[in-house]
Scaffold this motif. Structure first.
Motif, PDB file in Angstrom:
ATOM      1  N   SER A 119       0.857  -1.183   0.000  1.00 36.76           N
ATOM      2  CA  SER A 119       0.000   0.000   0.000  1.00 36.76           C
ATOM      3  C   SER A 119       0.893   1.234   0.000  1.00 36.76           C
ATOM      4  CB  SER A 119      -0.886  -0.011   1.248  1.00 36.76           C
ATOM      5  OG  SER A 119      -1.279   1.295   1.552  1.00 36.76           O
ATOM      6  N   HIS A 120       0.755   2.033  -1.065  1.00 36.50           N
ATOM      7  CA  HIS A 120       1.608   3.213  -1.175  1.00 36.50           C
ATOM      8  C   HIS A 120       1.340   4.193  -0.028  1.00 36.50           C
ATOM      9  CE1 HIS A 120       4.365   5.681  -3.430  1.00 36.50           C
ATOM     10  NE2 HIS A 120       3.611   6.717  -3.116  1.00 36.50           N
ATOM     11  N   GLY A 121       0.068   4.289   0.367  1.00 37.71           N
ATOM     12  CA  GLY A 121      -0.291   5.189   1.455  1.00 37.71           C
ATOM     13  C   GLY A 121       0.391   4.807   2.755  1.00 37.71           C
ATOM     14  N   LEU A 122       0.430   3.485   3.014  1.00 34.03           N
ATOM     15  CA  LEU A 122       1.051   3.012   4.258  1.00 34.03           C
ATOM     16  C   LEU A 122       2.554   3.297   4.238  1.00 34.03           C
ATOM     17  CD1 LEU A 122       0.593   1.534   6.915  1.00 34.03           C
ATOM     18  CD2 LEU A 122       0.982  -0.626   5.729  1.00 34.03           C
ATOM     19  N   VAL A 123       3.186   3.040   3.082  1.00 39.01           N
ATOM     20  CA  VAL A 123       4.629   3.286   2.975  1.00 39.01           C
ATOM     21  C   VAL A 123       4.922   4.777   3.193  1.00 39.01           C
ATOM     22  CG1 VAL A 123       6.617   3.213   1.408  1.00 39.01           C
ATOM     23  CG2 VAL A 123       4.981   1.327   1.428  1.00 39.01           C
ATOM     24  N   GLU A 124       4.153   5.612   2.516  1.00 41.60           N
ATOM     25  CA  GLU A 124       4.330   7.068   2.674  1.00 41.60           C
ATOM     26  C   GLU A 124       4.139   7.473   4.134  1.00 41.60           C
ATOM     27  OE1 GLU A 124       5.010   9.774   0.935  1.00 41.60           O
ATOM     28  OE2 GLU A 124       4.638   9.417  -1.178  1.00 41.60           O
ATOM     29  N   GLY A 125       3.055   6.940   4.727  1.00 36.42           N
ATOM     30  CA  GLY A 125       2.726   7.300   6.103  1.00 36.42           C
ATOM     31  C   GLY A 125       3.835   6.914   7.070  1.00 36.42           C
ATOM     32  N   LEU A 126       4.375   5.707   6.904  1.00 37.63           N
ATOM     33  CA  LEU A 126       5.422   5.243   7.824  1.00 37.63           C
ATOM     34  C   LEU A 126       6.706   6.060   7.641  1.00 37.63           C
ATOM     35  CD1 LEU A 126       4.881   1.372   7.717  1.00 37.63           C
ATOM     36  CD2 LEU A 126       4.669   2.859   9.714  1.00 37.63           C
ATOM     37  N   HIS A 127       7.031   6.403   6.389  1.00 36.49           N
ATOM     38  CA  HIS A 127       8.226   7.227   6.174  1.00 36.49           C
ATOM     39  C   HIS A 127       8.031   8.637   6.743  1.00 36.49           C
ATOM     40  CE1 HIS A 127      11.172   4.794   4.216  1.00 36.49           C
ATOM     41  NE2 HIS A 127      10.369   4.428   3.218  1.00 36.49           N
ATOM     42  N   VAL A 128       6.818   9.177   6.582  1.00 33.60           N
ATOM     43  CA  VAL A 128       6.550  10.504   7.168  1.00 33.60           C
ATOM     44  C   VAL A 128       6.680  10.435   8.693  1.00 33.60           C
ATOM     45  CG1 VAL A 128       4.760  12.253   7.561  1.00 33.60           C
ATOM     46  CG2 VAL A 128       5.133  11.364   5.279  1.00 33.60           C
ATOM     47  N   LEU A 129       6.162   9.345   9.266  1.00 36.27           N
ATOM     48  CA  LEU A 129       6.300   9.160  10.720  1.00 36.27           C
ATOM     49  C   LEU A 129       7.786   9.130  11.091  1.00 36.27           C
ATOM     50  CD1 LEU A 129       5.059   8.578  13.490  1.00 36.27           C
ATOM     51  CD2 LEU A 129       5.088   6.154  12.919  1.00 36.27           C
ATOM     52  N   GLY A 130       8.584   8.415  10.285  1.00 31.93           N
ATOM     53  CA  GLY A 130      10.030   8.342  10.534  1.00 31.93           C
ATOM     54  C   GLY A 130      10.665   9.721  10.505  1.00 31.93           C
ATOM     55  N   THR A 131      10.268  10.540   9.542  1.00 30.70           N
ATOM     56  CA  THR A 131      10.855  11.882   9.454  1.00 30.70           C
ATOM     57  C   THR A 131      10.378  12.764  10.605  1.00 30.70           C
ATOM     58  OG1 THR A 131      11.000  11.662   7.065  1.00 30.70           O
ATOM     59  CG2 THR A 131      11.133  13.877   7.926  1.00 30.70           C
ATOM     60  N   MET A 132       9.125  12.582  11.019  1.00 27.40           N
ATOM     61  CA  MET A 132       8.650  13.315  12.205  1.00 27.40           C
ATOM     62  C   MET A 132       9.452  12.900  13.434  1.00 27.40           C
ATOM     63  SD  MET A 132       6.350  15.450  11.304  1.00 27.40           S
ATOM     64  CE  MET A 132       5.694  15.968  12.879  1.00 27.40           C
ATOM     65  N   LEU A 133       9.750  11.597  13.522  1.00 26.04           N
ATOM     66  CA  LEU A 133      10.541  11.106  14.661  1.00 26.04           C
ATOM     67  C   LEU A 133      11.980  11.610  14.580  1.00 26.04           C
ATOM     68  CD1 LEU A 133       9.133   7.489  14.826  1.00 26.04           C
ATOM     69  CD2 LEU A 133       8.874   9.264  16.554  1.00 26.04           C
ATOM     70  N   PHE A 134      12.460  11.832  13.351  1.00 24.37           N
ATOM     71  CA  PHE A 134      13.791  12.425  13.184  1.00 24.37           C
ATOM     72  C   PHE A 134      13.801  13.820  13.822  1.00 24.37           C
ATOM     73  CE2 PHE A 134      16.406  15.117  10.188  1.00 24.37           C
ATOM     74  CZ  PHE A 134      17.618  14.781  10.736  1.00 24.37           C
ATOM     75  N   GLY A 135      12.750  14.598  13.526  1.00 21.17           N
ATOM     76  CA  GLY A 135      12.643  15.925  14.139  1.00 21.17           C
ATOM     77  C   GLY A 135      12.540  15.825  15.656  1.00 21.17           C
TER      78      GLY A 135
END
Lengths: 430, 339
Positions: free
Chosen positions: A99-115
């Protein structure tokens, strides 16, 4: 499947039932409109918003600063969460029906966690460095993933963070961040072009205007109006030339934003006080030559692009629009460079005429091509000019009353004109 | 999507966090430990929760204490210029500034900092520089910041300085390790304010300068010894760090040779007070070569009362309970207004 295609299929089924078309013809008609494979944007957007909110929740969770939690545990938690989010996204992406949405969502979460990790490390070690730098580093992290994936959501996150970075530098530290426009030009605009994404191009251009205004305004406020006008004109001309390029869909965002900026500047210059802001630019100040030079070069390049490609195919409305903007640009540059500023009544009257001309063009074009949004925008602009002049020109109640009568009558006329155009287009005789 | 590029981008994010944490952890574990005196204030950060803003004594650097490279620029200050502040011991593990330069000192300990912009220095910019060292925030669990501020004391009450434990790397990078509270607290009370002076009118009758009471309090849980001598010679009138002009003492009554310190041992919670009438000749200062009381000075002059352990006192005490060092009161003006 797009709504139009769905509608066409339903209609064709009805026409076949009524005997208007046969199966072969219906198939041939359908074949003219191939279904474009579309991403499930709603799912991607909701996943991204969800991930962003979860990330913000994690940041606030860390912000509580649990004294009982050892330093190593806090670090492990922050870094581990980042690894799990990005690792999870990569694991999902490897599946066949990912699911492209899930992949995008998890990567966005990762970048938020980076911040969140940047702030958490600063919290653990009580780091009191120049805090806007954290937004810059965070945005670079998002941008890296935007290119690697490639991802529009990560690019939008990077744009938001760049805006925040430039904003806090300006409002909290009174600093002009020249790196912000550069980052958008070099980091995001090429991505929008590469991915042929009109939406990303629109947001990148909007952020470019904003952060350039922040940086240029902080360097020398006097260059702000000529610079924005130049940039708006450059975008407008590029938008007109875009259909002849590899990225024809860029025309929409370029023309829309360019026109908005030019209209904003022109409307401002239709006021006596604001026209006085057109003063001689001090070229000795840092960045002035670079900003004005870069915007001028962009405009020159756009004109060359237009001249080589689509100039002959431009319709009358576009030619008039570009002509009016060109006149406005000449007045702005002449005021700043030749007349050493001042912006007297001739400038004010010229820009009143330019704004009214642009409003009329929007109304006429919208009426002819049955685009109600253009007509509404033109009417709004017309009303704004009338309101502006009501406040600063007319003192007599009788004249003010006349302004409202003229304004109302004009709008009535526009409404009537639009509806006649529509009936004409539909082939219905009134 | 290129998997390899994604892995590289994620690795870059991870490396940033590991670098940030690793660099500070290295200083935390290997840096020289010093204590720096500070005054905490309690705000809140949007992303990192409660923190205590720390205003160190070393943040204010007198123009007189900077090297020529900075001082020769006159009133023009460059923002965010890297400077180095040398540290010297001032008793009980505490360190104080021993000069600031733009060149890195050959040996330590020293802190690497950056000058703040003139906007942040405000009206005080005339006589000093404001330097940040990246250790001006102490993050605490939500709700604990206020408690720290309360422990530090209020404007009218007893004030106890916080002493922040800092690890200093050989590069001058500093990392906060923790904090402790001074064993000695100080309170300043205004016993008498001079009559208000009217511009272009003759000076009013009576003393021109205020009379103060300075109280030292043992805020530790063990006995503490302080020292005083002669006409309260352990107390000194000093101009604030941002004063554009320095006024040396005019009276020789408390020159070092004449002091015979009296040791005063304070039980936990016990206080020692001294009443100081700044109109008396003991407190007069030299202005344009003439001895005057501070109330006769032109312009807005601000001072502090500083308690300094007499040089002979620690040796005379010869015990661990002796408090050594110096402690300054709040700033006050010559007409008796406390900052």
């Amino acid at each position: 499947m797009s709504k139009h295609l769905q509608w066409l299929k339903q209609e064709l089924a009805q026409w076949r039932a009524e005997g208007l078309v046969d199966a072969a013809l219906a198939q041939r008609i359908l074949a003219r409109y191939p279904a474009v494979a579309e991403r499930n944007w709603s799912r991607i957007i909701f996943s991204a918003i969800g991930a962003t909110l979860v990330g913000l929740g994690v940041i606030l969770f860390f912000a509580y600063n649990w004294q009982e939690l050892p330093k190593a545990a806090k670090l492990a938690l922050a870094i581990g969460a980042l690894v799990v989010a990005h690792g999870g996204a990569m694991a999902v992406a490897r599946r066949a029906n990912a699911s492209h949405g899930l992949v995008e969502g998890l990567h966005v979460l990762g970048t938020m966690l980076f911040g969140a990790g940047i702030w958490l490390v600063a919290q653990i070690y009580h780091i009191d460095e120049h805090y806007p730098n954290a937004f810059l580093v965070w945005s670079l992290g998002a941008l890296a993933l935007a290119w690697a994936m490639p991802s529009m959501v990560q690019a939008l996150l990077a744009l938001f963070l760049v805006t925040f970075w430039a904003g806090v530098e300006l409002f909290d530290f009174h600093t002009a961040v020249h790196g912000a426009p550069l980052l958008v030009v070099l980091g995001v605009l090429p991505l929008a072009w590469w991915r042929r994404s009109p939406a990303l191009l629109f947001f990148a251009l909007a952020v470019l205007y904003l952060v350039t205004a922040f940086a240029a305004g902080a360097s020398d406020a006097k260059m702000l109006l000529p610079l924005l006008f130049l940039m708006g004109a450059a975008a407008l001309v590029t938008g007109a030339a875009a259909p002849a390029t590899d990225f024809p869909a860029a025309g929409g965002p370029l023309s829309t934003l360019g026109l908005l900026v030019v209209l904003g500047c022109s409307y401002l210059l239709s006021f006596r006080d604001a026209a006085g802001l057109l003063r001689k630019v001090d070229f000795s100040k840092p960045g002035v030559v670079i900003y004005l030079g870069a915007a001028g070069a962009a405009l020159a390049l756009a004109l060359v692009l237009l001249a080589r490609g689509r100039l002959a195919q431009l319709d009358g409305y576009r030619r008039w629009q570009l002509g009016l903007v060109g006149v406005g640009l000449i007045i702005v540059l002449a005021s700043v460079f030749l007349l050493a500023g001042g912006g007297g009544w001739p400038v004010v009257l010229s820009f009143n005429a330019i704004v009214l001309g642009l409003a009329a063009l929007l109304i006429l074009e919208g009426s002819e091509h049955l685009r109600p949004k253009l007509v509404a925008a033109g009417c709004l602009l017309f009303a704004l000019v009338a309101i502006g002049r009501y406040a600063d020109l007319f003192t007599s109640l009788l004249v003010r009353a006349a302004v409202f009568v003229v304004l109302g009558a004009s709008l009535f006329f526009v409404g009537n004109f639009y509806s006649r155009s529509r009936r004409r287009a539909q082939g219905v005789k009134s | 999507m290129s998997r390899r590029w994604v892995i590289l981008a994620v690795a870059a994010q991870l490396l940033v966090l590991l670098w940030m944490a690793g660099e500070r952890e290295w200083v935390f574990r290997t840096g020289q430990v010093v204590y720096l005196r500070t005054a905490p204030i309690d705000p809140r950060d949007l992303f990192r929760g409660d923190f205590v803003r720390l205003q160190y004594e070393i943040n204010s650097v007198r123009r007189a204490d900077v090297d020529e490279a900075i001082a020769s620029r006159g009133t023009e200050r460059r923002r965010h210029e890297v400077v180095y502040t040398r540290l010297r011991p001032s008793g009980e593990g505490r360190y104080e500034a021993a000069g600031t330069s733009t060149t890195r000192p050959a040996d330590g300990p020293f802190l690497r900092g950056r000058t703040e912009d003139s906007w942040r220095m405000g009206w005080r910019g005339g006589g000093h520089f404001f330097v940040k060292y990246g250790i001006e925030q102490l993050f605490v669990e939500q709700g604990r910041g206020k408690a720290i501020e309360e422990r530090r004391g209020t404007r009218d009450g007893l004030q106890v300085p916080m002493e922040v434990e800092v690890a200093v790397a050989s590069s001058g990078t500093a990392v906060i390790r923790g904090y402790r509270w001074s064993r000695l607290g100080m309170k300043l009370e205004m016993l008498r304010r001079p009559a208000r002076r009217v511009r272009n009118a003759p000076p009013p009758e009576g003393p021109l300068s205020p009379k103060l009471r300075v109280t030292l309090a043992n805020v530790s849980d063990a006995p503490l010894t302080v020292a005083d001598a002669g006409e309260h010679c352990a107390f000194h009138l000093v101009p604030v760090a941002w004063a554009p002009q320095l006024y040396p003492p005019a009276s020789p009554a408390c020159s070092a040779g004449q002091m015979a310190p009296e040791m005063i041992t304070l039980a936990p919670g016990q206080i020692y007070s001294a009443e100081l009438d700044l109109s008396e000749p003991r407190w007069h200062v030299l202005a344009a070569g003439k001895a005057v009381e501070i109330g006769a000075l032109q312009g807005l002059a601000q001072f502090r009362i500083e308690y300094r352990t007499p040089e002979a006192a620690p040796a005379a005490a010869g015990e661990r309970s002796a408090w050594r060092g110096r402690m300054a009161s709040q700033a006050f003006t010559a007409n008796g207004v406390v900052d």
